[in-house]
Scaffold this active site. Sequence first.
Site, PDB file in Angstrom:
ATOM      1  CG  HIS A 138     -27.896   9.553 -17.970  1.00  0.00           C
ATOM      2  ND1 HIS A 138     -27.020  10.451 -17.397  1.00  0.00           N
ATOM      3  CD2 HIS A 138     -28.284   8.719 -16.952  1.00  0.00           C
ATOM      4  CE1 HIS A 138     -26.864  10.168 -16.105  1.00  0.00           C
ATOM      5  NE2 HIS A 138     -27.618   9.125 -15.821  1.00  0.00           N
ATOM      6  N   GLY A 205     -14.136  12.328 -16.544  1.00  0.00           N
ATOM      7  CA  GLY A 205     -14.921  13.488 -16.968  1.00  0.00           C
ATOM      8  C   GLY A 205     -16.333  13.547 -16.443  1.00  0.00           C
TER       9      GLY A 205
HETATM   10  C1  BJW Z   1     -13.327  17.212 -17.875  1.00  0.00           C
HETATM   11  C2  BJW Z   1     -12.911  17.941 -18.949  1.00  0.00           C
HETATM   12  C3  BJW Z   1     -11.985  17.315 -19.764  1.00  0.00           C
HETATM   13  C4  BJW Z   1     -14.308  19.148 -17.960  1.00  0.00           C
HETATM   14  N1  BJW Z   1     -11.553  16.097 -19.478  1.00  0.00           N
HETATM   15  N2  BJW Z   1     -12.892  15.995 -17.599  1.00  0.00           N
HETATM   16  C5  BJW Z   1     -29.260   9.504  -4.538  1.00  0.00           C
HETATM   17  C6  BJW Z   1     -28.966  10.652  -3.825  1.00  0.00           C
HETATM   18  C7  BJW Z   1     -29.501  11.885  -4.230  1.00  0.00           C
HETATM   19  C8  BJW Z   1     -30.320  11.992  -5.360  1.00  0.00           C
HETATM   20  C9  BJW Z   1     -30.586  10.851  -6.059  1.00  0.00           C
HETATM   21  C10 BJW Z   1     -30.063   9.638  -5.645  1.00  0.00           C
HETATM   22  N3  BJW Z   1     -30.484   8.702  -6.530  1.00  0.00           N
HETATM   23  C11 BJW Z   1     -31.226   9.314  -7.476  1.00  0.00           C
HETATM   24  C12 BJW Z   1     -31.318  10.617  -7.214  1.00  0.00           C
HETATM   25  C13 BJW Z   1     -32.049  11.641  -8.014  1.00  0.00           C
HETATM   26  C14 BJW Z   1     -31.291  12.102  -9.243  1.00  0.00           C
HETATM   27  C15 BJW Z   1     -29.920  12.639  -8.821  1.00  0.00           C
HETATM   28  O1  BJW Z   1     -28.900  12.001  -8.918  1.00  0.00           O
HETATM   29  N4  BJW Z   1     -29.886  13.870  -8.378  1.00  0.00           N
HETATM   30  C16 BJW Z   1     -28.648  14.502  -7.936  1.00  0.00           C
HETATM   31  C17 BJW Z   1     -28.293  15.623  -8.904  1.00  0.00           C
HETATM   32  C18 BJW Z   1     -28.807  14.975  -6.544  1.00  0.00           C
HETATM   33  N5  BJW Z   1     -31.168  11.009 -10.189  1.00  0.00           N
HETATM   34  C19 BJW Z   1     -32.116  10.730 -11.064  1.00  0.00           C
HETATM   35  O2  BJW Z   1     -33.171  11.342 -11.087  1.00  0.00           O
HETATM   36  C20 BJW Z   1     -31.861   9.567 -11.992  1.00  0.00           C
HETATM   37  N6  BJW Z   1     -32.945   8.670 -11.951  1.00  0.00           N
HETATM   38  C21 BJW Z   1     -33.148   7.843 -10.944  1.00  0.00           C
HETATM   39  O3  BJW Z   1     -32.387   7.798  -9.990  1.00  0.00           O
HETATM   40  O4  BJW Z   1     -34.246   7.031 -11.100  1.00  0.00           O
HETATM   41  C22 BJW Z   1     -34.710   6.337  -9.967  1.00  0.00           C
HETATM   42  C23 BJW Z   1     -35.674   7.260  -9.292  1.00  0.00           C
HETATM   43  C24 BJW Z   1     -36.737   7.738 -10.011  1.00  0.00           C
HETATM   44  C25 BJW Z   1     -37.626   8.589  -9.384  1.00  0.00           C
HETATM   45  C26 BJW Z   1     -37.412   8.949  -8.077  1.00  0.00           C
HETATM   46  C27 BJW Z   1     -36.323   8.460  -7.366  1.00  0.00           C
HETATM   47  C28 BJW Z   1     -35.427   7.601  -7.983  1.00  0.00           C
HETATM   48  C29 BJW Z   1     -31.805  10.033 -13.429  1.00  0.00           C
HETATM   49  C30 BJW Z   1     -30.657  10.929 -13.674  1.00  0.00           C
HETATM   50  C31 BJW Z   1     -30.734  11.450 -15.129  1.00  0.00           C
HETATM   51  C32 BJW Z   1     -29.678  12.491 -15.385  1.00  0.00           C
HETATM   52  N7  BJW Z   1     -29.983  13.145 -16.606  1.00  0.00           N
HETATM   53  C33 BJW Z   1     -29.065  14.159 -17.105  1.00  0.00           C
HETATM   54  C34 BJW Z   1     -29.751  14.914 -18.249  1.00  0.00           C
HETATM   55  C35 BJW Z   1     -29.849  14.053 -19.511  1.00  0.00           C
HETATM   56  C36 BJW Z   1     -30.570  14.760 -20.592  1.00  0.00           C
HETATM   57  C37 BJW Z   1     -29.856  16.003 -21.053  1.00  0.00           C
HETATM   58  O5  BJW Z   1     -28.756  15.862 -21.590  1.00  0.00           O
HETATM   59  O6  BJW Z   1     -30.389  17.096 -20.892  1.00  0.00           O
HETATM   60  O7  BJW Z   1     -27.853  13.556 -17.519  1.00  0.00           O
HETATM   61  S1  BJW Z   1     -28.550  15.323 -15.871  1.00  0.00           S
HETATM   62  C38 BJW Z   1     -26.939  15.533 -16.487  1.00  0.00           C
HETATM   63  O8  BJW Z   1     -26.014  15.114 -15.447  1.00  0.00           O
HETATM   64  C39 BJW Z   1     -26.804  14.530 -17.646  1.00  0.00           C
HETATM   65  C40 BJW Z   1     -25.482  13.897 -17.330  1.00  0.00           C
HETATM   66  O9  BJW Z   1     -25.385  12.616 -17.935  1.00  0.00           O
HETATM   67  C41 BJW Z   1     -25.443  13.868 -15.834  1.00  0.00           C
HETATM   68  C42 BJW Z   1     -24.074  13.743 -15.244  1.00  0.00           C
HETATM   69  O10 BJW Z   1     -23.286  14.862 -15.545  1.00  0.00           O
HETATM   70  P1  BJW Z   1     -21.747  14.668 -15.837  1.00  0.00           P
HETATM   71  O11 BJW Z   1     -21.564  13.822 -17.019  1.00  0.00           O
HETATM   72  O12 BJW Z   1     -21.059  14.270 -14.603  1.00  0.00           O
HETATM   73  O13 BJW Z   1     -21.325  16.156 -16.299  1.00  0.00           O
HETATM   74  P2  BJW Z   1     -21.003  17.444 -15.409  1.00  0.00           P
HETATM   75  O14 BJW Z   1     -21.184  18.628 -16.282  1.00  0.00           O
HETATM   76  O15 BJW Z   1     -21.718  17.418 -14.125  1.00  0.00           O
HETATM   77  O16 BJW Z   1     -19.444  17.277 -15.054  1.00  0.00           O
HETATM   78  C43 BJW Z   1     -18.458  17.390 -16.049  1.00  0.00           C
HETATM   79  C44 BJW Z   1     -17.142  16.989 -15.427  1.00  0.00           C
HETATM   80  O17 BJW Z   1     -16.169  16.948 -16.461  1.00  0.00           O
HETATM   81  C45 BJW Z   1     -16.633  17.982 -14.375  1.00  0.00           C
HETATM   82  O18 BJW Z   1     -16.194  17.246 -13.240  1.00  0.00           O
HETATM   83  C46 BJW Z   1     -15.436  18.651 -15.048  1.00  0.00           C
HETATM   84  O19 BJW Z   1     -14.392  18.981 -14.143  1.00  0.00           O
HETATM   85  C47 BJW Z   1     -15.000  17.566 -15.988  1.00  0.00           C
HETATM   86  N8  BJW Z   1     -14.290  18.023 -17.182  1.00  0.00           N
HETATM   87  N9  BJW Z   1     -13.591  19.174 -18.932  1.00  0.00           N
HETATM   88  C48 BJW Z   1     -12.057  15.486 -18.348  1.00  0.00           C
HETATM   89  N10 BJW Z   1     -11.506  17.979 -20.863  1.00  0.00           N
END
Ligand code: BJW
Length: 262
Positions: A138, A205
């Site tokens: 990302h 995580g």
């Molecule tokens: C602990 C802990 C500790 C706490 N130890 N653990 C298929 C199905 C449905 C939708 C889509 C699909 N394919 C694509 C999509 C669309 C979309 C998507 O996925 N949407 C879903 C939300 C439904 N995806 C995209 O748009 C992606 N692009 C793409 O697919 O391009 C092709 C395309 C283009 C156009 C049209 C169609 C397709 C891009 C995704 C980009 C994500 N960007 C972000 C923001 C980055 C910038 C910013 O920082 O502001 O990235 S979103 C945000 O979520 C960030 C993260 O990297 C990402 C993931 O989050 P993560 O890391 O999982 O964090 P959390 O907070 O969700 O979870 C934390 C976890 O830690 C929890 O489980 C806690 O329990 C745990 N935890 N403490 C261990 N101490």
Amino acid sequence: MYGGALLPSQQSMQLQSDLTISRKLREKFIEAKRVLALTGAGVSAESGVPTFRGGGGAAVWKGMPFDVISSAQMVSRDLAAVWEWFDYRRRLLSSLRPNPAHLELASWQTRFDDFRLVTQNIDGLHQLAGSKSVVELHGSICRARCLTCHARQEIDREGERSDACMQCGDLVRPDVVLFGEMLPSGAYEAAAAAAENCDLCFVIGTSALVYPAAALPTIARDAGAFVCEVNPERTPLSDLCDEVLTGKAGDVLPLISASVGI
Ligand code: BJW
Ligand code: ZN
């Protein structure tokens, strides 16, 4: 040599916590040649970086949910607001340091023949901990990208940044992947190839809600890898994992190493 041989009578190992590392995971950890670790925001939580989701809510900036401010539409509509959000977070990050989870993962890169660290995080803490060749799915909060010629430039973690591209002078934007945007060229392909070829896959995580990153553990599982999740909460991937270690990454990852005597 790693001092990790298992005694035949040891089925599993109870460590100094309620956590039990199975005999199977310990065997895999000792024998694996190709290992993939996919990390998410939870791996940086113990460094003080807020996660996006969790605790029953989602991150909000000035009343805007993060998936609104961190969206491609917002770059077109209000680039200044997007920069304000990322500048704020970059400044916050400048005083934060890697935690035991980042350090443990950095040590794993010399333990296995082939270790791939794939992160969804943009905070650069894996690299600060010493991890090399990190696949950043990302992007990075420490880079900007030109809206016109797409040239990238580094941003000092603590210092000021320029609004203009050094190549063509047009405006720059954060070099991060926002909702609805494509991942950097080659990054997902490299991660998917590592998933297809690994013996052991750690998912650490991440809420496993954001695609295509969330598809990687399934690719690894379908290709025959042992998949282990590390997270204090269950996720949509928990049921497909061979092992779920419920706890904080900074506690659990050092315990995995300790369970095989390193
Ligand atoms: C602990 C802990 C500790 C706490 N130890 N653990 C298929 C199905 C449905 C939708 C889509 C699909 N394919 C694509 C999509 C669309 C979309 C998507 O996925 N949407 C879903 C939300 C439904 N995806 C995209 O748009 C992606 N692009 C793409 O697919 O391009 C092709 C395309 C283009 C156009 C049209 C169609 C397709 C891009 C995704 C980009 C994500 N960007 C972000 C923001 C980055 C910038 C910013 O920082 O502001 O990235 S979103 C945000 O979520 C960030 C993260 O990297 C990402 C993931 O989050 P993560 O890391 O999982 O964090 P959390 O907070 O969700 O979870 C934390 C976890 O830690 C929890 O489980 C806690 O329990 C745990 N935890 N403490 C261990 N101490
Ligand atoms: Zn330019």
